[in-house]
Write a protein that holds these residues in place. Structure first.
Motif, PDB file in Angstrom:
ATOM      1  N   HIS A   1     -12.474 -15.752   0.586  1.00  0.00           N
ATOM      2  CA  HIS A   1     -12.503 -16.498  -0.674  1.00  0.00           C
ATOM      3  C   HIS A   1     -13.913 -17.022  -0.967  1.00  0.00           C
ATOM      4  N   LEU A   2     -14.563 -17.564   0.060  1.00  0.00           N
ATOM      5  CA  LEU A   2     -15.891 -18.138  -0.139  1.00  0.00           C
ATOM      6  C   LEU A   2     -16.932 -17.052  -0.424  1.00  0.00           C
ATOM      7  N   GLU A   3     -16.816 -15.914   0.228  1.00  0.00           N
ATOM      8  CA  GLU A   3     -17.768 -14.830  -0.019  1.00  0.00           C
ATOM      9  C   GLU A   3     -17.600 -14.260  -1.427  1.00  0.00           C
ATOM     10  N   THR A   4     -16.354 -14.168  -1.900  1.00  0.00           N
ATOM     11  CA  THR A   4     -16.125 -13.730  -3.287  1.00  0.00           C
ATOM     12  C   THR A   4     -16.669 -14.763  -4.270  1.00  0.00           C
ATOM     13  N   ALA A   5     -16.459 -16.047  -3.959  1.00  0.00           N
ATOM     14  CA  ALA A   5     -16.984 -17.114  -4.819  1.00  0.00           C
ATOM     15  C   ALA A   5     -18.510 -17.052  -4.889  1.00  0.00           C
TER      16      ALA A   5
ATOM     17  N   ASP B   1     -25.209 -19.243 -11.524  1.00  0.00           N
ATOM     18  CA  ASP B   1     -24.844 -20.662 -11.534  1.00  0.00           C
ATOM     19  C   ASP B   1     -25.274 -21.258 -10.193  1.00  0.00           C
ATOM     20  N   LEU B   2     -26.475 -21.850 -10.172  1.00  0.00           N
ATOM     21  CA  LEU B   2     -27.026 -22.346  -8.908  1.00  0.00           C
ATOM     22  C   LEU B   2     -26.205 -23.503  -8.340  1.00  0.00           C
ATOM     23  N   LYS B   3     -25.716 -24.365  -9.192  1.00  0.00           N
ATOM     24  CA  LYS B   3     -24.931 -25.502  -8.712  1.00  0.00           C
ATOM     25  C   LYS B   3     -23.663 -25.017  -8.011  1.00  0.00           C
ATOM     26  N   LEU B   4     -23.018 -24.023  -8.606  1.00  0.00           N
ATOM     27  CA  LEU B   4     -21.819 -23.440  -7.999  1.00  0.00           C
ATOM     28  C   LEU B   4     -22.174 -22.747  -6.693  1.00  0.00           C
ATOM     29  N   GLU B   5     -23.294 -22.021  -6.689  1.00  0.00           N
ATOM     30  CA  GLU B   5     -23.712 -21.319  -5.478  1.00  0.00           C
ATOM     31  C   GLU B   5     -23.981 -22.293  -4.339  1.00  0.00           C
ATOM     32  N   ALA B   6     -24.630 -23.427  -4.648  1.00  0.00           N
ATOM     33  CA  ALA B   6     -24.937 -24.411  -3.605  1.00  0.00           C
ATOM     34  C   ALA B   6     -23.665 -24.922  -2.939  1.00  0.00           C
TER      35      ALA B   6
END
Length: 558
Positions: free
Chosen positions: A167-171, A180-185
């Motif tokens: 799930h986290l790798e897909t996200a 989306d850097l904030k989401l990536e962080a």
């Protein structure tokens, strides 16, 4: 004034109100994380205007639902799940799932997030899976990424990092595609935790450092502190105490610089735990006292509790047993307050959910004009309820059956093992039960078992898990309970039964119990099966030594 003027004035008023509501909702978004209290005020004002001034229509309900979702988001940022969950439940009632699919998905995501904080993990998983499906059907990649982050967090809390990783790798892929850097962080920080749990140390460090870098560039200091803390945890778990200290010190420096006081307290506490692991007790006490001072300043009870527990360990290692006892008593005092408050919040939240769910189901049934269809629905509900009872409850006593008890107990034991928490197991056998059955009949035997169950339920706490293990044998799991606590509780239970004989055929039948106890206090790595075996051996010892007694398993005596 013409006849059309009042109508035109009403339309104008409605348009102005709608514009105000939209303006309020637009302002809540950016404030939800930076200033959640202000965002909550704006969302509540939007909900008030939607409820009081807009016409009762589908569009009105949709606007009200959006305002409730905005409230829920702000409340989750404030960790007020007990208020957020009812907001999301009410929001769902405002939408038409066939049309308002995006809003429905947002509400489901919020419900899943709230259930995670509440600790209701099965319900959280159900809501999040529904939200994921909805966002995927909408091809809403932002929504899908947000849900997958929550699913990753949920599986980490369940100790299933391998399930969290996909799930986290897909996200992460979605966040990078959306730039989306904030989401990536946020994803990188959770990935760091998941990699660490899976033993992939290098990947854990790389993800943690990437999270720190992004948060620094964006100027999101709270996120930067969280990422630094995660890196500290990664090295702490590997026993690389020097590097762990460095990252927690960096976290403390950032928290201090930008006046993030509670984050500073957490960093100090972690540093204290590392010093304690290194055998540097004076440094550990100094750091933990600094953390406790800040926690006391904000009355941050969870942080106070953690600090007192760590200080008790520190003083014990220094052989200052009086001070250690004092800190442990403070820990238990705060723990009891936190536990009771959280229990009340959970109960009230569940009551609200139950009321809303009942209202929704009643409304659905009311709308069904076909009497035969209504009957079919009721029959299905009853059948489902009966199946659920058969799967989980003992048909005679109503307590957990053996299979369901083992399922619940296994989850609790895994958490206790993971967080090094005390758990005790109690095995109970009714003395001379076969003779009662032979003398007075099986109906009286059943009556005795029900009577015993009710007496035990009156003595046990809400958190204790009672199950019928088979025949006249019962089993109890006591979370957060030491040997002494288990002994006191079971003695009360034994005495309560001995003072309440049952009458059958005009004869008073005394009831006594043989009880065996086992605890993981000195061996936190024990499995549920091992504890049950030890409790069973202690029970056998009680029976062999005259019955009507409590025996605690002791390795030297068995």
């Amino acid at each position: 004034m013409s006849d059309t003027e009042p109508e035109n004035l009403l339309i104008s008023t409605r348009e102005n109100t709608a514009q105000k509501i939209e303006a309020l909702l637009r302002r809540t978004g950016p404030l939800t994380q930076s200033n959640p209290k202000r965002a909550l005020e704006l969302a509540r004002e939007a909900a008030r205007l939607a409820g009081e001034n807009a016409p009762s229509s589908l569009e009105h309900r949709k606007v009200l639902g959006r305002a409730l979702i905005a409230q829920g988001k702000a409340l989750l940022e404030l960790d007020a799940y007990h208020q957020a969950i009812p907001c999301y439940i009410s929001a769902l009632e405002c939408f038409n799932p066939a049309i308002d699919t995006n809003e429905t998905a947002e509400a489901l995501l919020g419900l899943g997030s709230g259930m995670i904080i509440m600790g209701s993990y099965p319900e959280a998983l159900q809501y999040l899976i529904r939200a994921l499906s909805a966002f995927q059907n909408l091809k809403n990649q932002n929504g899908e990424a947000a849900v997958r982050i929550k699913l990753g967090k949920l599986y980490l809390l369940l100790g299933e990092a391998e399930k969290a990783l996909p799930h986290l790798e897909t996200a992460l892929d979605l966040a990078q595609y959306l730039t989306d850097l904030k989401l990536e962080a946020a994803v990188q920080v959770y990935l760091s935790q998941a990699f660490a749990e899976c033993g992939r140390h290098q990947s854990a460090v790389q993800s943690g450092l990437r999270g720190v870098e992004i948060y620094q560039n964006l100027g999101i200091h709270r996120g930067e502190v969280e990422a630094l803390n995660t890196l500290g945890e990664v090295y702490f778990k590997r026993g690389e105490f020097g590097l762990a200290l460095n990252f927690f010190q960096l976290s403390a420096d950032v928290a201090k610089k930008f006046d993030k006081r509670l984050e500073l307290a957490r960093a100090y506490r972690k540093m204290g735990m590392i010093h304690l692991s290194m055998g540097n007790t004076p440094a550990a006490v100094q750091a933990l006292q600094a953390a406790l001072t800040i926690a006391d300043e904000f009355n941050a009870q969870n942080e106070q509790m953690e600090c007192h527990q760590a200080l008790a360990q520190a003083y014990k290692s220094a052989e200052d047993y009086l001070q250690a006892l004092e800190e442990y008593e403070k820990y238990m005092s705060v723990y009891q307050i936190v536990y009771n408050e959280d229990k009340d919040r959970r109960l009230k939240t569940l009551e609200v959910i139950h009321e809303v769910e009942n209202a929704r189901k009643d409304a659905e049934i009311y709308q069904l004009r076909n009497v035969a269809l209504q009957k079919e629905i009721e029959e299905r509900k009853k059948a489902q309820a009966a199946l659920e009872r058969l799967a989980t409850q003992d048909s005679l006593t109503g307590v957990a059956n053996r299979r369901y008890f083992l399922e619940i107990a296994s989850r609790i034991m895994e958490q206790a093992k993971r967080y090094q928490r005390p758990v005790s197991v109690v095995m109970i056998d009714v003395d001379h039960f076969k003779e009662m059955n032979d003398t007075f009949g099986h109906k009286t035997g059943d009556k005795v078992l029900v009577h015993i169950t009710r007496c035990m339920q009156a003595v046990l706490r809400k958190v204790d898990i009672l199950g019928r293990y088979g025949g006249d044998e019962f089993v109890i799991l006591l979370p957060e309970t030491t040997q002494e606590g288990a002994r006191r509780l079971t003695e009360r239970l034994r005495q309560a039964l001995s003072q309440q004989p049952i009458t059958a055929g005009g004869v008073s039948i005394p009831i006594t119990l043989s009880i065996g106890l086992a605890s993981n206090v000195n061996e936190p790595g024990l499995s549920l099966d091992e504890l049950l075996q030890r409790a069973d051996r202690a029970l056998y010892n009680s029976k062999m030594n005259g019955r009507d007694r409590v025996t605690f398993y002791n390795e030297t005596n068995f």
